[in-house]
Design an enzyme around this catalytic site. Sequence first.
Site, PDB file in Angstrom:
ATOM      1  CB  VAL A  44      -0.965  -0.007   1.203  1.00 22.73           C
ATOM      2  CG1 VAL A  44      -1.729   1.316   1.284  1.00 22.73           C
ATOM      3  CG2 VAL A  44      -1.952  -1.171   1.101  1.00 22.73           C
ATOM      4  CB  CYS A  45       3.773   2.245   2.053  1.00 20.11           C
ATOM      5  SG  CYS A  45       2.960   2.146   3.676  1.00 20.11           S
ATOM      6  CB  THR A  46       4.831   0.374  -3.017  1.00 27.06           C
ATOM      7  OG1 THR A  46       5.769  -0.308  -2.170  1.00 27.06           O
ATOM      8  CG2 THR A  46       5.419   0.489  -4.414  1.00 27.06           C
TER       9      THR A  46
END
Length: 211
Positions: A44-46
Site C-alpha cells: 500500500v505504501c509503495t
Amino acid sequence: MTLRLGDIAPNFQQASSEGTIDFYEFLEDGWAVLFSHPADFTPVCTTELGFTAKLKDEFNKRGVKAIALSVDDVDSHQRWIEDINETQNTTVNFPIIADKDRKVSELYGFIHPNASETLTVRSLVIIDPNRKVRLIITYPASTGRNFHEVLRVIDSLQLTDHHKVATPANWQQGEDVVIIPSLKDEEEIKQRFPKGYKAVKPYLRLTAQPE
C-alpha cells in the site's frame, strides 16, 4: 509524545534518502506534509509514495513540500525507491526519512503500542508556515490514503487562513463557502463579500468563494 492540532511541530535532524535533514531548514517558510510508513517494501505504501511523487506540481502550486518516513535505513530506502519508480511509473522526488532508531516516530507519536510496539502507524500531518500542526490523519494498514482529500484540506486551510470563512461538507475549490458566525458587522461583510450572501439560517450564511 502526543501531537495535537495547534502544537508546534518538533524539529529533528535525521538521515534520509536525500541526505541528513534538519526539519526546520527543510520547512523554510512553507507548508509541509509529513507522512509515516510502517516499513519499506510494503504494497500500500509503495502506491502512496508513487502517487505523492505524481502530485509534485499540485503541491508546488500550494507551496507544500512532501516528506515521508519509514523505520528502515537509507540503503533500504534507496532500493525501495527503485521499486516505487519502476512499479508506479514515476520518480520519487521528495526525501524519505530513515527512522531506524524511531527517534522521529516517537517525537511525533507515530508509534501506537496497541497497533504495534515497533512499527509506525500510517499517520499524515500537515504543518503550516508557522510550524503549527494543522491536520493529523491516521489510517489502518489496510487502507491507502486519499491524497485528493489531503489537497482539499490544504486548499481549505489556505483559504480560511486569509478570509473569514469556513468550508462546508465535501467542499471543493471554487464552490460556495460559509461566512464564520463571529462576523456580524454588515458593512464589513459587504466589503469582504461584494457578491453578497444567502442566509439559510442566521448562523448559516453562504457566499461565493473569495478570490
